[in-house]
Design a protein around this motif. Structure first.
Motif, short mmCIF file in Angstrom:
data_model
loop_
_atom_site.label_atom_id
_atom_site.label_comp_id
_atom_site.label_asym_id
_atom_site.label_seq_id
_atom_site.Cartn_x
_atom_site.Cartn_y
_atom_site.Cartn_z
N LYS A 1 0.85 -1.07 0.09
CA LYS A 1 0.17 0.02 0.13
C LYS A 1 0.91 1.45 0.03
N GLY A 2 1.71 1.11 0.92
CA GLY A 2 2.68 2.23 0.67
C GLY A 2 3.38 2.48 -0.66
N ILE B 1 3.67 7.21 4.07
CA ILE B 1 4.53 7.31 5.44
C ILE B 1 3.79 6.53 6.44
N PRO B 2 2.60 6.75 6.62
CA PRO B 2 1.82 5.86 7.74
C PRO B 2 1.95 4.24 7.27
N SER B 3 1.65 3.94 6.10
CA SER B 3 2.08 2.42 5.81
C SER B 3 3.20 1.93 6.10
N PHE B 4 4.42 2.67 5.59
CA PHE B 4 5.65 2.00 5.73
C PHE B 4 5.87 2.04 7.40
N VAL C 1 14.11 1.54 4.21
CA VAL C 1 14.51 2.28 3.17
C VAL C 1 13.25 2.84 2.51
N TRP C 2 11.90 2.15 2.40
CA TRP C 2 11.01 2.70 2.00
C TRP C 2 10.51 3.78 2.80
N LEU C 3 10.60 3.89 4.10
CA LEU C 3 10.08 4.99 5.07
C LEU C 3 11.32 6.06 4.81
N TYR D 1 12.42 6.68 2.02
CA TYR D 1 12.22 7.27 0.63
C TYR D 1 10.89 8.20 0.67
N ALA D 2 10.07 7.73 1.42
CA ALA D 2 8.82 8.59 1.50
C ALA D 2 8.71 9.85 2.15
N LEU D 3 9.76 9.83 3.40
CA LEU D 3 10.09 10.96 4.21
C LEU D 3 10.90 12.11 3.31
N VAL D 4 11.77 11.67 2.31
CA VAL D 4 12.43 12.56 1.45
C VAL D 4 11.29 12.75 0.38
N GLY D 5 10.69 12.10 -0.09
CA GLY D 5 9.71 12.31 -1.16
C GLY D 5 8.63 13.28 -0.79
N ALA D 6 8.52 13.18 0.73
CA ALA D 6 7.25 14.52 1.03
C ALA D 6 7.76 15.84 0.87
N ASN D 7 9.06 15.79 0.52
CA ASN D 7 9.43 17.33 0.40
C ASN D 7 9.12 18.30 1.49
#
Length: 461
Positions: free
Chosen positions: A322-323, A336-339, A354-356, A358-364
């Motif tokens: 889902k993430g 982020i919540p899914s990871f 790594v996924w988390l 990635y999402a934290l960086v991608g959230a900008n």
């Protein structure tokens, strides 16, 4: 001839479970992509752990590395790494077939069949090892074919030394294969598992060899003919009290889920829906269709994934999916919540970290960057071969104005990918801004000085 044979024998375990394949030099230089998947890697570790223990490898278990190739093949370049094509999992009908491959490759490691290649591979990056193995395979194929145009010095030497010497070398390889087959049989018996899967592998290979066997010279191939291997093991395998023991039903379920996942990720969504139509309500089919929906629609696939989560709320891999769907659908903040949930269920799973990150960086969002840097560094500490983690860490450093650290992280990621030239350039640039003699400067210096190992017996150009 003797010297050339010593060089060439390092190739003995290349493609140990596969049919003999001719590799061209161009193919040998191609970098095969690797597959990183927490769920499937966990399954492979569970398959391998009992085998490694009885093989005497338990104190330093080899890492199992998945290669994005659908052919049925596996190889071991040294005592620390076992490469298995995803085709092994996708073709295998039962866990026992995959376990049979692992047992065979473990036999090569325990039998020290790799000692000549180990020196070159010991300190090599993973992509260098793949390049070495593919280059070595091309050399061996050229030698087996008696090709005078082989680019490898070792292969040319073996081929030019005459048929008798060539056959002597290949017989040595066949001896190692037979020893690994026998070792696999012992390991399966000691772990209370049936050898049916191992035998099924040879049956599969024999069927593929059926049309060419009439014309094949068994002394001109590096591996015994599959039917001969099957016949040589069958009687002893049937003597085991575990021969008729069925595969563990939990492992069979996980195996079917892994097969569905690999098929969906490596096929067009329409092909996935043909193989797993909507009338099929089994968990593997639902899983495959959810992945197909993500491949086709990204974020919109969440409605296909949510029912899986409702049925199995503690399945970390469904939360991971889902993430991923949200991230690839353009909603990294929503991912982020899914990871986080996946990590809460399996807190030591590096790829979830790594996924988390990635999402934290991608959230900008600048406020997320310190956490992203922390979680990515933790992931890299546990798994230094994650190119994605290095790439995202480089972005996190760059957005915080840490240019040298960003360049060094980029260089490390390029090393993992096998792009050594670009890695050296970024490392050299990082060195200019790092304190000379510091840990980071020394890491950059190691990259600048790195020389990829060559294939044994191959001339440098």
């Amino acid at each position: 001839m003797r010297r050339a044979a010593r060089r060439a024998v390092a190739l003995a375990c290349v493609g140990a479970m596969a049919l003999p394949v001719t590799l061209t030099p161009a193919f040998a230089q191609r970098k095969l992509p690797l597959v990183r998947d927490a769920e499937i890697e966990s399954l492979m570790r569970d398959y391998a752990k009992p085998i490694f223990r009885v093989a005497g490898l338990g104190n330093s278990e080899p890492s199992i590395i998945l290669v994005n190739d659908k052919s049925f093949n596996a190889f071991v370049p040294d005592s620390r790494r076992m490469f298995i094509n995803i085709g092994v999992i996708m073709e295998a009908e039962t866990p026992g077939e995959v376990i049979g491959v692992i047992a065979h490759e473990s036999g090569h490691i325990a039998g020290r069949h790799l000692v000549r290649l180990r020196a070159a591979a010991a300190n090599a990056q993973i992509m260098s090892v793949i390049g070495m193995i593919l280059g070595a395979g091309a050399a061996a194929a050229g030698a087996a074919a008696g090709s005078g145009s082989a680019t490898s010095g070792g292969a040319a030497a073996v081929a030019s030394a005459g048929s008798l010497g060539q056959r002597s070398f290949l017989a040595y390889q066949r001896g190692e294969e037979a020893a690994a087959d026998r070792a696999a049989l012992r390991y399966l018996d000691k772990t209370g598992q049936s050898a049916r899967g191992l035998l099924k592998n040879f049956q599969r290979m024999a069927e593929q060899q059926m049309f060419s066997k009439r014309f094949a010279d068994p002394y001109a191939i590096s591996h015994p003919m599959a039917q001969d291997r099957f016949n040589g093991l069958l009687a002893d395998a049937q003597k085991s009290k575990f021969f008729d023991k069925p595969d563990d039903y939990v492992l069979q379920y996980r195996h079917e889920m892994a097969k569905a996942k690999l098929f969906a990720f490596t096929s067009h969504p329409s092909a996935t829906l043909r193989k797993y139509p909507r009338k099929d309500k089994s968990p593997p089919a639902q899983y495959a269709r959810a992945i197909a929906a993500m491949q086709a629609r990204g974020k919109a696939a969440v409605k296909e994934i949510d029912p899986l989560i409702r049925q199995h709320p503690t399945n970390a891999y469904f939360h991971e999916l889902k993430g991923q769907a949200l991230l690839e659908g353009g909603d990294p903040k929503g991912a982020i919540p899914s990871f986080r949930k996946a990590l809460a269920i399996k807190p030591n799973e590096t790829q979830f970290m790594v996924w988390l990150g990635y999402a934290l960086v991608g959230a900008n969002n600048p406020s997320y960057l310190p956490e992203a840097e922390k979680v990515l560094k933790k992931a890299i500490q546990r798994d230094p071969n994650s190119g994605v983690a290095y790439a995202q860490l480089a972005i996190a450093h760059g957005r915080q104005g840490e240019r040298a650290e960003a360049d060094l992280a980029t260089a490390k990621g390029l090393m993992v990918r096998g792009d050594f030239g670009a890695a050296k350039r970024y490392a050299a640039r990082a060195q200019k801004s790092l304190k000379r003699g510091s840990a980071a400067w020394l890491q950059a210096d190691d990259i600048v000085a790195y020389k990829p190992p060559s294939v044994p017996g191959q001339r440098r150009r």
